[in-house]
Design an enzyme around this catalytic site. Structure first.
Site, PDB file in Angstrom:
ATOM      1  N   SER A   1       5.182  71.819  22.780  1.00  0.00           N
ATOM      2  CA  SER A   1       4.336  71.209  21.749  1.00  0.00           C
ATOM      3  C   SER A   1       4.781  69.767  21.575  1.00  0.00           C
ATOM      4  O   SER A   1       5.937  69.419  21.860  1.00  0.00           O
ATOM      5  CB  SER A   1       4.504  71.967  20.424  1.00  0.00           C
ATOM      6  OG  SER A   1       3.945  71.254  19.336  1.00  0.00           O
TER       7      SER A   1
ATOM      8  N   TYR B   1       9.491  76.674  14.055  1.00  0.00           N
ATOM      9  CA  TYR B   1       8.524  76.479  15.142  1.00  0.00           C
ATOM     10  C   TYR B   1       8.874  75.223  15.940  1.00  0.00           C
ATOM     11  O   TYR B   1       8.951  75.261  17.179  1.00  0.00           O
ATOM     12  CB  TYR B   1       7.109  76.359  14.577  1.00  0.00           C
ATOM     13  CG  TYR B   1       6.076  76.030  15.637  1.00  0.00           C
ATOM     14  CD1 TYR B   1       5.468  77.040  16.369  1.00  0.00           C
ATOM     15  CD2 TYR B   1       5.723  74.709  15.909  1.00  0.00           C
ATOM     16  CE1 TYR B   1       4.531  76.753  17.355  1.00  0.00           C
ATOM     17  CE2 TYR B   1       4.794  74.411  16.899  1.00  0.00           C
ATOM     18  CZ  TYR B   1       4.206  75.428  17.616  1.00  0.00           C
ATOM     19  OH  TYR B   1       3.288  75.131  18.597  1.00  0.00           O
TER      20      TYR B   1
END
Length: 243
Positions: free
Chosen positions: A136, A149
């Site tokens: 990400s 995350y």
């Protein structure tokens, strides 16, 4: 990575980026198998999109082992693994829910490592074997409301670099920005990249750069290149404005 003629197993492919990329790969002439935890959803996708699916819970090592046996037995020509499965949840570290952090780590990081470990021996036997991990933009600049995350995606990035150096096959890291999906309720977020636009650019990058190590749409470079361009502190502040 060639973009046609593959047999691809994609974890976490029942929604969002995973399902959209599965459809794009299918349309280019690849055999695509997806996985997810919900049998009814897999059956619906198989009927509507003609994409085969198997049940898999990447939080469960036994489920990963069973998926490996099932996929490689039914699809011995498997040559591409894409580890898309993941979850994203906000966390308040002042009132920390440790169980939630552990769940995110188990799915996003251990799920990736365990799946790659299971499939690597098979993929190494293929001359055109490919592993694609999914990190990400938040691997490079954290979104502080999703600390675990962001940390797991930074770990996936680092792990991918080690994979690339140790394995004798192609290892690609897909680095999405915020995309309009159900993850963190971003379907209608005007600041997130439209899903179709992300898939279009991603597939074009794969076609144009078959030897790529990273797949970076333009929208993610704001995060990916922040530190190397000496913009890190400013980008952290812009991504995480005061409440």
């Amino acid at each position: 990575m060639k973009t046609t003629g593959n047999t691809i197993f994609l974890t976490g492919g029942t929604s969002g980026i995973g399902l959209e990329l599965a459809r794009r790969f299918r349309d280019l002439g690849n055999t695509v198998i997806i996985s997810g935890r919900r049998k009814d959803l897999l059956e619906k996708i198989a009927a509507e999109d003609h994409i085969d699916g198997i049940e898999l819970d990447v939080a469960d090592p036994a489920s990963i082992a069973a998926a490996y046996e099932t996929v490689t037995a039914k699809y011995p020509d498997l040559n591409v693994l894409i580890t898309m499965a993941g979850i994203m949840q906000p966390e308040d570290l002042r009132n920390h829910d440790l169980a939630l952090s552990e769940q995110i780590i188990t799915i996003n990081l251990l799920g990736t490592i365990r799946t790659v470990t299971a499939f690597t021996p098979h993929l190494r036997k293929r001359e055109d074997g490919v592993i694609m991990t999914v990190s990400s933009g938040l691997a490079f600049v954290p979104l502080v409301m999703t600390p675990t995350y962001s940390a797991t995606k930074a770990a996936v990035h680092s792990y991918t670099q080690s994979l690339r150096h140790q394995l004798d096959l192609q290892v690609i890291e897909l680095v999405p920005p915020a995309v309009q999906t159900t993850m963190l309720d971003q379907e209608n977020d005007p600041h997130a990249m439209p899903l179709a636009e992300f898939a279009d650019e991603t597939m074009q990058l794969l076609q144009d750069n078959p030897d790529a190590d990273e797949i970076l749409v333009n929208r993610v470079r704001f995060l990916r290149d922040a530190e190397r361009e000496n913009r890190y502190a400013d980008v952290v502040a812009a991504l995480n404005p005061p409440a």
